[in-house]
Design a protein around this motif. Sequence first.
Motif, mmCIF file in Angstrom:
data_model
loop_
_atom_site.group_PDB
_atom_site.id
_atom_site.type_symbol
_atom_site.label_atom_id
_atom_site.label_comp_id
_atom_site.label_asym_id
_atom_site.label_seq_id
_atom_site.Cartn_x
_atom_site.Cartn_y
_atom_site.Cartn_z
ATOM 1 N N ASN A 60 0.782 -1.040 0.012
ATOM 2 C CA ASN A 60 -0.089 -0.136 -0.053
ATOM 3 C C ASN A 60 0.998 1.123 0.060
ATOM 4 O OD1 ASN A 60 -2.258 -1.492 0.131
ATOM 5 N ND2 ASN A 60 -2.201 -1.639 2.370
ATOM 6 N N ARG A 61 1.869 1.278 -0.721
ATOM 7 C CA ARG A 61 2.729 2.406 -1.048
ATOM 8 C C ARG A 61 3.717 2.628 0.252
ATOM 9 N NH1 ARG A 61 -0.615 7.294 -4.080
ATOM 10 N NH2 ARG A 61 -1.463 6.004 -5.879
ATOM 11 N N GLU A 62 3.822 1.692 0.973
ATOM 12 C CA GLU A 62 4.502 1.849 2.184
ATOM 13 C C GLU A 62 5.807 0.801 1.851
ATOM 14 O OE1 GLU A 62 3.749 1.075 6.786
ATOM 15 O OE2 GLU A 62 2.142 2.374 5.805
ATOM 16 N N LYS A 63 6.963 1.247 2.002
ATOM 17 C CA LYS A 63 8.219 0.426 1.922
ATOM 18 C C LYS A 63 8.201 -0.631 3.154
ATOM 19 C CE LYS A 63 12.091 1.961 -0.615
ATOM 20 N NZ LYS A 63 13.528 2.741 -0.613
ATOM 21 N N VAL A 64 8.467 -1.908 2.465
ATOM 22 C CA VAL A 64 8.623 -2.983 3.658
ATOM 23 C C VAL A 64 10.087 -3.273 3.921
ATOM 24 C CG1 VAL A 64 8.098 -5.153 4.283
ATOM 25 C CG2 VAL A 64 6.589 -3.623 2.687
ATOM 26 N N ALA A 65 10.386 -3.342 5.406
ATOM 27 C CA ALA A 65 11.744 -3.603 5.680
ATOM 28 C C ALA A 65 12.217 -4.915 6.045
ATOM 29 C CB ALA A 65 12.499 -2.396 6.632
ATOM 30 N N SER A 66 11.172 -5.544 6.570
ATOM 31 C CA SER A 66 11.083 -7.003 7.273
ATOM 32 C C SER A 66 10.315 -8.038 6.332
ATOM 33 C CB SER A 66 10.701 -6.895 8.643
ATOM 34 O OG SER A 66 10.657 -8.177 9.207
ATOM 35 N N ALA A 67 11.026 -8.886 6.124
ATOM 36 C CA ALA A 67 10.076 -10.307 5.705
ATOM 37 C C ALA A 67 9.167 -10.849 6.462
ATOM 38 C CB ALA A 67 11.284 -11.277 5.302
ATOM 39 N N SER A 68 9.046 -10.510 7.511
ATOM 40 C CA SER A 68 8.108 -11.033 8.535
ATOM 41 C C SER A 68 6.825 -10.147 8.583
ATOM 42 C CB SER A 68 8.599 -11.017 9.884
ATOM 43 O OG SER A 68 8.840 -9.834 10.414
ATOM 44 N N ARG A 69 6.656 -9.007 7.833
ATOM 45 C CA ARG A 69 5.534 -8.266 7.840
ATOM 46 C C ARG A 69 4.378 -8.924 7.048
ATOM 47 N NH1 ARG A 69 4.626 -2.615 6.391
ATOM 48 N NH2 ARG A 69 2.557 -2.246 6.268
ATOM 49 N N THR A 70 3.303 -8.769 7.898
ATOM 50 C CA THR A 70 2.103 -9.438 7.276
ATOM 51 C C THR A 70 1.209 -8.723 6.120
ATOM 52 O OG1 THR A 70 0.738 -8.993 9.099
ATOM 53 C CG2 THR A 70 1.912 -10.955 9.193
ATOM 54 N N ILE A 71 0.842 -9.662 5.296
ATOM 55 C CA ILE A 71 -0.287 -8.864 4.440
ATOM 56 C C ILE A 71 -1.623 -9.528 4.477
ATOM 57 C CG2 ILE A 71 1.359 -8.289 2.703
ATOM 58 C CD1 ILE A 71 0.551 -10.897 0.992
ATOM 59 N N LYS A 72 -2.791 -8.740 3.948
ATOM 60 C CA LYS A 72 -3.974 -9.145 4.161
ATOM 61 C C LYS A 72 -4.752 -9.032 2.770
ATOM 62 C CE LYS A 72 -5.774 -5.050 5.871
ATOM 63 N NZ LYS A 72 -4.816 -4.315 5.539
ATOM 64 N N LYS B 104 -2.677 -6.760 -6.711
ATOM 65 C CA LYS B 104 -3.612 -6.781 -5.519
ATOM 66 C C LYS B 104 -3.814 -8.011 -4.952
ATOM 67 C CE LYS B 104 -8.028 -4.770 -4.365
ATOM 68 N NZ LYS B 104 -9.300 -4.216 -4.931
ATOM 69 N N VAL B 105 -3.760 -8.191 -3.733
ATOM 70 C CA VAL B 105 -3.911 -9.669 -2.857
ATOM 71 C C VAL B 105 -5.518 -9.935 -3.056
ATOM 72 C CG1 VAL B 105 -3.686 -10.922 -0.855
ATOM 73 C CG2 VAL B 105 -1.936 -9.194 -1.366
ATOM 74 N N GLN B 106 -5.781 -11.102 -3.620
ATOM 75 C CA GLN B 106 -6.998 -11.541 -3.771
ATOM 76 C C GLN B 106 -7.308 -12.691 -2.819
ATOM 77 O OE1 GLN B 106 -9.593 -10.450 -5.622
ATOM 78 N NE2 GLN B 106 -8.251 -8.719 -6.427
ATOM 79 N N ALA B 107 -6.258 -13.446 -2.302
ATOM 80 C CA ALA B 107 -6.406 -14.590 -1.621
ATOM 81 C C ALA B 107 -5.102 -14.722 -0.874
ATOM 82 C CB ALA B 107 -6.734 -15.697 -2.284
ATOM 83 N N ILE B 108 -5.098 -15.309 0.433
ATOM 84 C CA ILE B 108 -4.080 -15.844 1.054
ATOM 85 C C ILE B 108 -3.921 -17.480 0.892
ATOM 86 C CG2 ILE B 108 -2.959 -16.077 3.307
ATOM 87 C CD1 ILE B 108 -3.281 -13.251 2.465
#
Length: 137
Positions: free
Chosen positions: A39-51, A68-72
Amino acid sequence: MSEARPERLRIDKWLWFARVVKSRTLAAKLVQDGKVRINREKVASASRTIKIGDVLTIAVHNKIRILKVQAIGSRRGPASEAALLYDDLSPPPLATALQKMSDARPPAPEKRPDKRARRELSRLKGRFNSLSDNTEK
């Protein structure tokens, strides 16, 4: 016993499930190198979660992909299953636009002109450099 699907998933795992990269190690390195945004925010850690609903911007393989994430996902399945995990919002590559522009040019000649054709071309262009044209009688 049914297994409940998680609502969130680690970014490196999802990138691997969606077949954006070949391994989780490469996915983690991609995230740590700052080539992934959620969502336009830089990610620094691989452990960051998405939904579901998050928009990922990924700089991979010399191009930028917007997914765009449609499913996990629950596993790394075949490519047809991986394609269901996201909706590709990426713009068409620039090469396609350049290809359309190059199609406007006339096609290249099939063979090189022979000596006779070259002389005819030079006469048409106004160049009279052949020996027969320069001789005076």
